[in-house]
Structure formats: structure tokens, C-alpha cells
Write an enzyme that holds these catalytic residues in place. Sequence first.
Site, PDB file in Angstrom:
ATOM      1  N   HIS A 144     -12.187  43.590 -72.896  1.00 26.17           N
ATOM      2  CA  HIS A 144     -11.019  43.933 -73.713  1.00 26.17           C
ATOM      3  C   HIS A 144     -11.557  44.205 -75.120  1.00 26.17           C
ATOM      4  O   HIS A 144     -12.522  43.572 -75.555  1.00 26.17           O
ATOM      5  CB  HIS A 144     -10.082  42.728 -73.724  1.00 26.17           C
ATOM      6  CG  HIS A 144      -8.757  42.942 -74.375  1.00 26.17           C
ATOM      7  ND1 HIS A 144      -8.605  43.007 -75.738  1.00 26.17           N
ATOM      8  CD2 HIS A 144      -7.508  43.097 -73.859  1.00 26.17           C
ATOM      9  CE1 HIS A 144      -7.322  43.193 -76.031  1.00 26.17           C
ATOM     10  NE2 HIS A 144      -6.639  43.244 -74.902  1.00 26.17           N
ATOM     11  N   ASP A 221     -14.275  34.759 -72.741  1.00 22.92           N
ATOM     12  CA  ASP A 221     -12.905  35.228 -72.945  1.00 22.92           C
ATOM     13  C   ASP A 221     -12.104  34.783 -71.716  1.00 22.92           C
ATOM     14  O   ASP A 221     -12.223  35.360 -70.633  1.00 22.92           O
ATOM     15  CB  ASP A 221     -12.906  36.754 -73.092  1.00 22.92           C
ATOM     16  CG  ASP A 221     -11.500  37.295 -73.281  1.00 22.92           C
ATOM     17  OD1 ASP A 221     -10.535  36.536 -73.072  1.00 22.92           O
ATOM     18  OD2 ASP A 221     -11.370  38.488 -73.618  1.00 22.92           O
ATOM     19  N   GLN A 224      -7.516  35.892 -69.301  1.00 27.59           N
ATOM     20  CA  GLN A 224      -6.927  36.188 -67.990  1.00 27.59           C
ATOM     21  C   GLN A 224      -7.319  35.153 -66.951  1.00 27.59           C
ATOM     22  O   GLN A 224      -6.989  35.309 -65.772  1.00 27.59           O
ATOM     23  CB  GLN A 224      -7.335  37.596 -67.515  1.00 27.59           C
ATOM     24  CG  GLN A 224      -6.873  38.726 -68.419  1.00 27.59           C
ATOM     25  CD  GLN A 224      -5.352  38.926 -68.403  1.00 27.59           C
ATOM     26  OE1 GLN A 224      -4.637  38.405 -67.546  1.00 27.59           O
ATOM     27  NE2 GLN A 224      -4.844  39.673 -69.373  1.00 27.59           N
ATOM     28  N   LYS A 247       0.253  34.365 -72.745  1.00 22.74           N
ATOM     29  CA  LYS A 247      -0.110  34.789 -71.385  1.00 22.74           C
ATOM     30  C   LYS A 247      -0.011  33.635 -70.398  1.00 22.74           C
ATOM     31  O   LYS A 247      -0.290  33.796 -69.217  1.00 22.74           O
ATOM     32  CB  LYS A 247      -1.539  35.352 -71.374  1.00 22.74           C
ATOM     33  CG  LYS A 247      -1.685  36.651 -72.157  1.00 22.74           C
ATOM     34  CD  LYS A 247      -3.082  37.189 -71.997  1.00 22.74           C
ATOM     35  CE  LYS A 247      -3.389  38.300 -72.988  1.00 22.74           C
ATOM     36  NZ  LYS A 247      -2.693  39.545 -72.705  1.00 22.74           N
ATOM     37  N   CYS A 387      -6.446  48.303 -73.529  1.00 23.68           N
ATOM     38  CA  CYS A 387      -7.444  47.854 -74.521  1.00 23.68           C
ATOM     39  C   CYS A 387      -8.824  47.717 -73.891  1.00 23.68           C
ATOM     40  O   CYS A 387      -9.593  46.808 -74.238  1.00 23.68           O
ATOM     41  CB  CYS A 387      -7.031  46.534 -75.180  1.00 23.68           C
ATOM     42  SG  CYS A 387      -5.479  46.614 -76.037  1.00 23.68           S
TER      43      CYS A 387
HETATM   44  N1  PLP Z   1      -8.988  39.404 -73.733  1.00 21.96           N
HETATM   45  C1  PLP Z   1      -8.361  39.750 -72.609  1.00 21.96           C
HETATM   46  C2  PLP Z   1      -9.134  39.769 -71.324  1.00 21.96           C
HETATM   47  C3  PLP Z   1      -7.012  40.106 -72.633  1.00 21.96           C
HETATM   48  O1  PLP Z   1      -6.397  40.468 -71.505  1.00 21.96           O
HETATM   49  C4  PLP Z   1      -6.333  40.081 -73.877  1.00 21.96           C
HETATM   50  C5  PLP Z   1      -4.922  40.511 -73.957  1.00 21.96           C
HETATM   51  O2  PLP Z   1      -4.464  41.350 -73.228  1.00 21.96           O
HETATM   52  C6  PLP Z   1      -7.027  39.685 -75.013  1.00 21.96           C
HETATM   53  C7  PLP Z   1      -8.364  39.355 -74.918  1.00 21.96           C
HETATM   54  C8  PLP Z   1      -6.366  39.616 -76.363  1.00 21.96           C
HETATM   55  O3  PLP Z   1      -5.317  38.698 -76.357  1.00 21.96           O
HETATM   56  P1  PLP Z   1      -4.352  38.599 -77.628  1.00 21.96           P
HETATM   57  O4  PLP Z   1      -3.835  39.993 -77.858  1.00 21.96           O
HETATM   58  O5  PLP Z   1      -3.281  37.665 -77.187  1.00 21.96           O
HETATM   59  O6  PLP Z   1      -5.165  38.112 -78.748  1.00 21.96           O
END
Ligand code: PLP
Length: 432
Positions: A144, A221, A224, A247, A387
Site C-alpha cells: 500500500h 503493515d 489487513q 478497519k 493505493c
Molecule cells: N496498509 C494497508 C495494507 C492498507 O490496506 C491500508 C488502508 O487501506 C493502509 C496501510 C493505510 O491505512 P490508513 O489509511 O487507515 O492509514
Amino acid sequence: MSASLDVTSLADAEIHRLREDFPILQTQVNGHPLVYLDSGATSQRPLAVLDAEREFLTTLNSAVHRGAHTLAAEATEIFEDARATVARFVGADDDEIVWTSNATEAINLVAYAFSNASVGRGGAATEKFRLGEGDEIVTTEMEHHANLIPWQELAARTGATLRVIPLDDDGALRLDDAAALIGPHTKVVAVTHVSNVLGIINPVEQLIAAAHEVGALVLLDACQSAPHLPLDVKALDVDFAVFSGHKMLGPTGIGALYGRRELLEVMPPFLTGGSMITTVTTTEAEYLPPPQRFEAGTQRVSQAVALAAAVDYLSAVGMPRIADHEAALGQRLVDGLFGIDGVRVLGAGIDLPRVGLASFDIPGIHSHDVGQFLDDQGIAVRVGHHCAQPLHRRLGVTSSTRASTYLYSTEDEVDAFIEGVAATIEFFGVRS
Ligand code: PLP
């Protein structure tokens, strides 16, 4: 419910009962019952979470760690209890959880610790965080943007080199290349646990071991994974992990950074200001120990309380059962999409366990049209690059349509979605 699920799995009746906790799931969209398959973007919140936030706001609302009055003392206690609840949920100690506004901020917090250490902040103890020319940051082509751009920026600020573990033609991490990329110059490895596009669970244990062998730090990270799988940061042996409250049944505006205590203790802060200091003069400041050192400014107390209620809700249902349920739904998604002529499921050839998330492309139909057509039937999915532009580019597509489930999702919803995708192709008249 799939016959393959064992007796401890979430039964149909239980899912229907727990759906009543989520009022939004009973709404209609465009004249159809809502089929919410966008939990990977943001999840829905049960009444217990909404009630916990409302209860706090109507009885205890005040700023924490400051006031001398009763409300402030009680708010501080419940705020710290919330931290302990979230820490337990991921296998961390209480003081190893730092509140942030989301996962993006949590990753930036760590990246800025590296760059602040690199310009001398934090003194000798920050050796592990100091970067300069010749040092390497390793991430992957699957990330992401939240776990890519902060490292690009860190490399630009410090002169370090960003190395990227490539993907194979299916979209899986090329682990042989990873082994070659992680070496004596690597200072940090940042990798996603679960892909937000492919829904696969990466074999991160191998990368973590390789990073530690060369003395590098690992940031996971877990955006998910924390909502969908049992997560134990100590068992995984990561140095940092990040996740977002929205999430995992919680509110927006709150996320968390897990950091190993001995690292948090030496890291220079990212945001500075009130609430994170012991003494201040006009020229310098002494900082509080972690986690407060990283929590500058007035804190998001009601959101922390609500996030603790969310993880209590998840724990009461049981993370292993949620993971089983979603693995079955994920397989149903992939199988269903696979059975439709003209649909290309991204990452379908990858032999790894999955969560309940799948993305696909229909050559000849733009993902926005797919999303619009499904929305007309009350089916909510995500469209675009999610993203993750480098991953899409590697797979030769500019965008895709993503369906993602949660504990409240049903087989009937997945089936309605599959029928909707087939109807989309019928409507636009495209066949491969
Ligand atoms: N990393 C992953 C794998 C994600 O799916 C997301 C959000 O979709 C993020 C990071 C970023 O999360 P946030 O926008 O809540 O900071």
C-alpha cells in the site's frame, strides 16, 4: 455456511444474529438490501462500539493525563485500559502500544524516527536508526502506498537506498530475490502481512528471520491482518507493527503502532509539542518515556475507548473463527470469480492462504463502470488502484475491482456479488 467448516466455526444463525448488531447492514441502497463488500477499506461498527464511545462522551469526556479533576482522572484510567486491551489483542505489553491517528501516521512515526536519529537526535542509543549513504531500506512492490512513500521520503532525506522486493508474474513476492536483497547494508525491512489487493497472507516469517540475521529492524503493515487473523507480534518477532482502528470495527481517527519496548525507549519522537514532555525551557525539552513520548497534543480518547470495545467484540466472537469464516468466504469469492468467463482474478495463481478479499479485472470494462453497475444493485465494492499502483502496474492493469468481507459477511452476499459481476459482463457485452 460451508460444510467444510468445523463445529467451532461461525454458524449461519450466529452470523445472522451478530448482523443485528450492525444497523447499517439492515439498510437498503438503490432499492436493494445493502451487500457491503468493502470492509477492506473501512469496516462497519457494531452498536457496542457506538455505545462505548457515546457512553464515554456523555459521562466522562475530558482531556487525559492532565486535569486534576475527577473526570480527567477517570478518563485517563479508561484511556490506559483501552491501550492495555488493544495491546493484549496483538500480544504486546501495554507500554508498547502508541496511539496514532491511523496506520499511515504510525509508519511515518517510525520513518521519522530513522531520519531524526540520522541527523543526531536521540544520541548514541539510536545507532540502529541511523541511516546514510550506503545503508538500505527494503520494502516490496506489493505495498500500500502508506508503506512505500514514507520509505521513499526517508531515503531521499538520508541518502539511503530504497530496495524493492519484486513480484513474480502472479503477484507473489519473489522470496529468492528477497534473500539476495536483504544483506549487511539493510537497516529496515517494511512489509505487508496481507496484501490489500490480492488478499494473500505473505510468508513474512522468512523475511523477518532474514532481516534479523543481518541486524535490520522489521516493520509489519498489519492493516489487513490485525482485523482478520489472530495476530501475535511477539510470536512473529517483529520490531514494529501498525494497524488502523476503522478497519477492525473501530472508529476512524485512531490507529496504533506496536514497537518493541527497548526500541521505543531510544527512538526520537516524530510529532512534538504538549503532553509528551517532562521539562521545557525556551531552548530545549526533555521527553517522557514511551508511549507518551510519541503522543503529542490532546489525545483521541473516545476513539481509543471505542477501539477497545471493538477488539473486545472481535475477541468475544473469536479471531480464529473469524479467520476461518473469512478464509471460506475468500475461497468462495475466488472460485466464483474464476467461474465467470472474461474475469481475471489478480493473484489467482498464488498458492498461499487468503483472507476474504479478492480483486479482479474485466478487460474491456473499466473498474469504475463495474463498481457503478454493482452499486445499482446495492453491492458496495472498491474500485481503482487501492493505493497500490506499483502492484497494479506489475500485473499489467491500471485498476481493479475489489470485494472484501468481514465477520458479518455471508455466503449469500458473496453469491449476490458473483451474480452481479456476471450480470455486469452481460450488460456491457464483453467476453474474453
Ligand atoms: N496498509 C494497508 C495494507 C492498507 O490496506 C491500508 C488502508 O487501506 C493502509 C496501510 C493505510 O491505512 P490508513 O489509511 O487507515 O492509514
